[in-house]
Design a protein around this motif. Structure first.
Motif, short mmCIF file in Angstrom:
data_model
loop_
_atom_site.label_atom_id
_atom_site.label_comp_id
_atom_site.label_asym_id
_atom_site.label_seq_id
_atom_site.Cartn_x
_atom_site.Cartn_y
_atom_site.Cartn_z
N ILE A 150 7.75 3.87 -10.81
CA ILE A 150 6.85 3.32 -9.59
C ILE A 150 7.76 2.88 -8.54
N SER A 154 7.35 4.38 -4.64
CA SER A 154 7.02 3.34 -3.73
C SER A 154 8.00 3.22 -2.52
N ILE A 170 1.58 1.49 -4.47
CA ILE A 170 1.33 2.20 -5.74
C ILE A 170 0.86 0.80 -6.57
N HIS A 171 -0.32 0.90 -6.92
CA HIS A 171 -0.67 -0.26 -8.19
C HIS A 171 -1.12 0.49 -9.40
N LEU A 182 -2.86 5.25 -11.96
CA LEU A 182 -2.19 4.94 -10.76
C LEU A 182 -3.11 4.87 -9.51
N GLU A 183 -3.11 3.97 -8.67
CA GLU A 183 -3.58 4.07 -7.27
C GLU A 183 -2.39 4.13 -6.43
N ILE A 184 -2.59 5.38 -5.58
CA ILE A 184 -1.52 5.58 -4.64
C ILE A 184 -2.17 5.84 -2.95
N ILE A 194 1.89 14.14 -3.57
CA ILE A 194 1.80 13.10 -4.86
C ILE A 194 2.47 14.02 -6.02
N CYS A 198 5.62 12.75 -8.17
CA CYS A 198 5.86 12.37 -9.43
C CYS A 198 6.76 13.16 -10.29
N GLY A 254 4.84 -1.27 -2.54
CA GLY A 254 4.12 -1.17 -3.67
C GLY A 254 4.62 -1.86 -4.95
N PRO A 258 3.25 -4.35 -10.01
CA PRO A 258 2.68 -3.20 -10.32
C PRO A 258 1.79 -2.88 -11.75
#
Length: 262
Positions: A150, A154, A170-171, A182-184, A194, A198, A254, A258
């Protein structure tokens, strides 16, 4: 076209501000069809002739552009046409009266909010590299993401083409064995960014959905459905793009909390 106040017509045509137009009318310098007018008088821009100080003003009709939000389903490609015969987002817009074009892209296996318009200036504003309209994605990855992965995404990672991505916010929504949701939020739009981010840290994207673009949210719009954007939404998107870092969350990175770890 319906009748409008004369000062609005002068303003919309770019002749002067509405307040200045009111002053011209008050001074008796404006005529419609050869007759002096007063404040509050109206005219039909399609039929009536307006003049200021004896000089006729040519009325140019403003084109009414179309601004749409589509909930793109998975399995559709984001293009106006496809020579290989694949399903495109245009197949979902057959009842739209004019040809519109996607603003940005979502790849075939991704879903969510996609903007479309026939306003080229608006599309260029939102897709220009200097624009900072934040885009929010909900992303399911496997295996379970580590805190280090993460943090790397971030901070920015080097993609397969050697380009480093800008920092992302990022959360973690769900953290469980074998998968993480994740929320990005991104403020740039590289091709399949994305998924490539990843992949660079050893994660596979199982599902990717764009849920917001700047101040505009997908809401309850169902896959395959679309709606017209409100005027306030179009204005907010324009303002966001011009600000350069619109709709960016307040966190500086982010990494702030996290994981809801014990």
């Amino acid at each position: 076209m319906a009748e409008q106040r004369i000062q609005k017509v002068l303003s919309d045509q770019g002749y002067c501000s509405r307040r200045a137009a009111e002053q011209l009318i008050a001074e008796g310098r404006v005529k419609v069809n050869g007759h002096p007018v007063g404040l509050g008088d109206k005219m039909d821009p399609d039929f009536d002739k307006v003049s200021v100080d004896g000089k006729s003003l040519r009325i140019v009709r403003k084109r009414q552009y179309i601004y749409l939000m589509l909930h793109k389903p998975r399995g559709y490609i984001t293009t106006a046409s496809d020579e290989r015969g694949r399903k495109t987002v245009m197949d979902l817009l057959t009842d739209v009266p004019r040809r519109v074009y996607p603003v940005g892209r979502l790849d075939k296996d991704s879903e969510g909010l996609l903007l479309l318009t026939d306003d080229g200036a608006f599309a260029n504003l939102l897709t220009h590299p200097s624009g900072g309209v934040g885009k929010l994605y909900r992303v399911t990855v496997r295996p379970r993401a580590t805190e280090q992965q993460i943090v790397e995404m971030s901070s920015g990672v080097v993609l397969d083409d050697g380009v480093r991505t800008a920092p992302a916010v990022i959360h973690v929504v769900t953290d469980e064995p074998g998968r993480t949701v994740l929320e990005i939020t991104l403020h740039e739009g590289r091709n399949r960014q994305i998924r490539r981010m990843c992949e660079a840290v050893g994660l596979e994207v199982v599902r990717l959905k764009r849920s917001a673009e700047g101040p505009v949210k997908l809401g309850m719009l169902q896959p395959g459905q679309y709606r017209e954007l409100k005027k306030s939404e179009v204005s907010a998107l324009r303002a966001a793009a011009k600000q350069g870092k619109a709709a960016a969350p307040k966190e500086e990175s982010g990494r702030k909390g996290p994981f809801p770890r014990k």
